[in-house]
Scaffold this motif. Sequence first.
Motif, PDB file in Angstrom:
ATOM      1  N   GLY A  49       0.510   8.368 -47.569  1.00 34.02           N
ATOM      2  CA  GLY A  49       0.223   7.233 -48.454  1.00 34.02           C
ATOM      3  C   GLY A  49      -1.256   6.927 -48.513  1.00 34.02           C
ATOM      4  N   VAL A  50      -1.558   5.737 -49.020  1.00 28.98           N
ATOM      5  CA  VAL A  50      -2.944   5.248 -49.029  1.00 28.98           C
ATOM      6  C   VAL A  50      -2.957   3.906 -48.314  1.00 28.98           C
ATOM      7  N   GLY A  51      -4.023   3.651 -47.603  1.00 22.55           N
ATOM      8  CA  GLY A  51      -4.154   2.387 -46.891  1.00 22.55           C
ATOM      9  C   GLY A  51      -4.090   1.202 -47.834  1.00 22.55           C
ATOM     10  N   ALA A  52      -3.577   0.101 -47.338  1.00 24.84           N
ATOM     11  CA  ALA A  52      -3.423  -1.107 -48.155  1.00 24.84           C
ATOM     12  C   ALA A  52      -4.741  -1.579 -48.752  1.00 24.84           C
ATOM     13  N   TRP A  53      -5.842  -1.259 -48.111  1.00 20.45           N
ATOM     14  CA  TRP A  53      -7.152  -1.679 -48.617  1.00 20.45           C
ATOM     15  C   TRP A  53      -7.451  -1.079 -49.991  1.00 20.45           C
ATOM     16  N   ARG A  95       0.347   0.213 -45.824  1.00 21.45           N
ATOM     17  CA  ARG A  95      -0.014   1.305 -46.726  1.00 21.45           C
ATOM     18  C   ARG A  95       0.957   1.336 -47.892  1.00 21.45           C
ATOM     19  N   PHE A  96       0.510   1.964 -48.974  1.00 20.54           N
ATOM     20  CA  PHE A  96       1.364   2.224 -50.127  1.00 20.54           C
ATOM     21  C   PHE A  96       1.806   3.675 -49.992  1.00 20.54           C
ATOM     22  N   GLY A  97       3.112   3.926 -50.047  1.00 22.30           N
ATOM     23  CA  GLY A  97       3.644   5.252 -49.781  1.00 22.30           C
ATOM     24  C   GLY A  97       3.531   6.216 -50.947  1.00 22.30           C
ATOM     25  N   VAL A  98       3.382   7.504 -50.615  1.00 24.66           N
ATOM     26  CA  VAL A  98       3.329   8.552 -51.630  1.00 24.66           C
ATOM     27  C   VAL A  98       4.570   8.453 -52.517  1.00 24.66           C
TER      28      VAL A  98
END
Length: 152
Positions: A49-53, A95-98
Motif C-alpha cells: 500500500g501507500v502510507g496514510a501521509w 496505510r491505503f491498501g493496494v
Amino acid sequence: MTDRFPPITELVPHAGPMCLLDRVITAEGERLSAEVVVPADGMFSQDGGVGAWVGIEYMAQAVAAWAGWQGRQAGEAPRIGLLLGTRRYRCSVPRFGVGQRLQVDIARAYQADNGLGQFECRIHADGMELASATLTVFGPEDPSAFLNGEEA
C-alpha cells in the motif's frame, strides 16, 4: 459512456508518476470528487500500500484538479499551485491498501483575491471516511514570474 470530464492529466500540472489521481468523478461549483485506485507499483507504494501521509497529496492534487477544471471553463491551461499547509489531518488507517478505490472529495471554503485559498478535504472508501483535513493553498496569477521572484 463517455466521461464528461477530460483525463486527469489535462486538469493537473503533474506529469508521469507524480500524477497520483486516476480521474475526476464529479465537479460542480466549489466542489470536486476524484478517484484513485491505490497502485501496487506507484511512486509511494511499498509493503502492500501507500502510507496514510500520501492522503495529503491526494487531497492537494484534487484541489489542483478543481483549479484546472475551473481554468478549463475559462479556456486556460492548468497552472501550478503551492500547498502552503495542512490543518487537522486525521486518518483512521495507517496505510491505503493496494487496489483500494479511494474517493477524494474537496470543497473550497475560502478564496482571497491574491490567490490564497482554503479547502475542506475528505477521503472515503467503501462508504467510510478514512481521512480529513483542511488545506491552505496558493495559486499565483503568474506562476513562472512568482517562482522567479518577479511577483510580489
